[in-house]
Write a protein that holds these residues in place. Structure first.
Motif, short mmCIF file in Angstrom:
data_model
loop_
_atom_site.label_atom_id
_atom_site.label_comp_id
_atom_site.label_asym_id
_atom_site.label_seq_id
_atom_site.Cartn_x
_atom_site.Cartn_y
_atom_site.Cartn_z
N LYS A 1 1.60 6.12 -7.44
CA LYS A 1 0.78 7.18 -7.78
C LYS A 1 0.99 8.63 -7.56
CE LYS A 1 -3.03 3.83 -7.01
NZ LYS A 1 -4.22 3.39 -6.20
N GLU B 1 2.29 1.70 -3.44
CA GLU B 1 1.36 2.16 -4.56
C GLU B 1 0.97 3.57 -4.36
OE1 GLU B 1 -2.79 0.70 -5.75
OE2 GLU B 1 -1.85 -0.72 -4.72
N LYS B 2 0.85 4.13 -3.08
CA LYS B 2 0.80 5.54 -2.92
C LYS B 2 1.67 6.33 -3.63
CE LYS B 2 -2.49 5.38 1.17
NZ LYS B 2 -2.65 5.39 2.42
N THR C 1 -5.80 7.65 -10.05
CA THR C 1 -6.42 6.62 -9.14
C THR C 1 -5.76 5.14 -9.52
OG1 THR C 1 -8.32 6.36 -10.65
CG2 THR C 1 -8.16 8.11 -8.98
N GLU C 2 -5.31 4.97 -10.42
CA GLU C 2 -4.66 3.85 -10.52
C GLU C 2 -3.22 3.80 -11.50
OE1 GLU C 2 -6.74 1.77 -14.53
OE2 GLU C 2 -7.96 1.82 -12.62
N ILE C 3 -2.43 2.79 -11.35
CA ILE C 3 -1.13 2.89 -12.05
C ILE C 3 -1.36 2.38 -13.52
CG2 ILE C 3 1.22 2.06 -12.08
CD1 ILE C 3 0.98 1.81 -9.01
N PRO C 4 -0.89 3.30 -14.56
CA PRO C 4 -1.36 2.89 -16.01
C PRO C 4 -0.31 2.28 -16.71
CG PRO C 4 -0.36 5.27 -15.86
CD PRO C 4 -0.31 4.57 -14.49
N GLU D 1 0.96 -1.30 -0.06
CA GLU D 1 -0.02 0.10 -0.08
C GLU D 1 0.98 1.33 0.09
OE1 GLU D 1 -3.53 2.11 2.60
OE2 GLU D 1 -3.15 -0.31 2.83
#
Length: 193
Positions: free
Chosen positions: A132, A128-129, A153-156, A125
C-alpha cells in the motif's frame, strides 16, 4: 508488419528520457521525463500517414529522479517479499511424501515458471502495508493532480509476482517496459487520465 505498428491487446509502453540539458526551467531538482503511450483497443496500423485512432493515447510527466530511485528500491523489496511469500505457500502446499517426489519438486521447468508468476499472492499484514505504501507513492507520482492524491486503503489490482515485477520494471530508468491488459494496466491508465 511489425509489432510496433500492431497490437492485438491493450497495452502501455513506458520509456524514460534523462535529459542532459532540457529540464523544466523553474525546477532546481533533477527530473526525468516519463514518456508513455497506450491503446484501449487492439490497433493495426497499415499506413502511418493516414492513421487516426480514438483508442491510442500518449503523454509525458516530469518526475523527480530521487523519488524514482527511492520507489524502485521499495518495489524491489516488495517483489522480494512477494517471492518469499510464494515460496512459503508453495512449500506448505507441496510437502513431498517420498524422496522421488522431493527430487521432482526441486526441478524447475520453464513451463511452470510463468504459471507461478501469474498466481494471485495472499499477502500477510506486513507485506500488504508495504504494498500500500509503494502503490500510494506510484499513485502520487503518476496522478495528474498529485496534491489531491491520497494514500491507498486497498490494493487496486491483483497482486501476482508478474504484476509486481512489471511495476518494478516500469520504474527502471534504463529500460522501461510494456504492460499488457489486466488489472495493473487498468489501474495505471486510470492514474494517467
Amino acid at each position: 508488419e511489425s509489432r510496433a505498428a500492431n497490437t492485438s491487446n491493450k497495452e502501455i509502453n513506458i520509456q524514460w528520457y534523462i535529459p542532459s540539458v532540457a529540464r523544466p526551467s523553474n525546477d532546481t531538482e533533477t527530473k526525468v521525463l516519463l514518456l508513455y503511450a497506450y491503446n484501449t483497443e487492439p490497433v493495426k496500423i497499415s499506413n502511418i500517414k493516414i492513421f487516426s485512432s480514438m483508442s491510442v493515447f500518449s503523454g509525458h510527466l516530469w518526475i523527480p529522479l530521487a523519488r524514482i530511485i527511492s520507489l524502485r528500491n521499495k518495489l524491489s523489496d516488495l517483489k522480494e517479499q512477494v517471492e518469499i511469500l510464494m515460496q512459503g505457500s508453495k512449500s506448505l502446499s507441496s510437502v513431498p511424501t517420498s524422496f522421488l517426489e522431493h527430487s521432482e519438486t526441486l526441478k524447475i521447468s520453464p513451463s511452470n515458471t510463468p504459471k507461478m508468476s501469474l498466481t494471485k499472492v495472499h499477502l500477510d499484514e506486513k507485506t500488504e502495508k508495504m504494498a500500500k505504501r509503494c502503490l500510494s507513492e506510484v499513485k502520487a507520482l503518476l496522478s495528474v493532480v498529485p496534491a489531491v492524491s491520497s494514500p491507498l486503503t486497498e490494493i487496486p489490482f491483483d497482486v501476482t509476482l508478474q504484476s509486481i515485477a512489471s511495476l518494478e520494471d516500469m520504474f527502471d530508468l534504463a529500460n522501461g517496459c510494456i504492460i499488457a491488459e489486466g488489472s495493473l494496466f487498468n489501474w495505471i491508465i486510470s492514474l494517467l487520465h
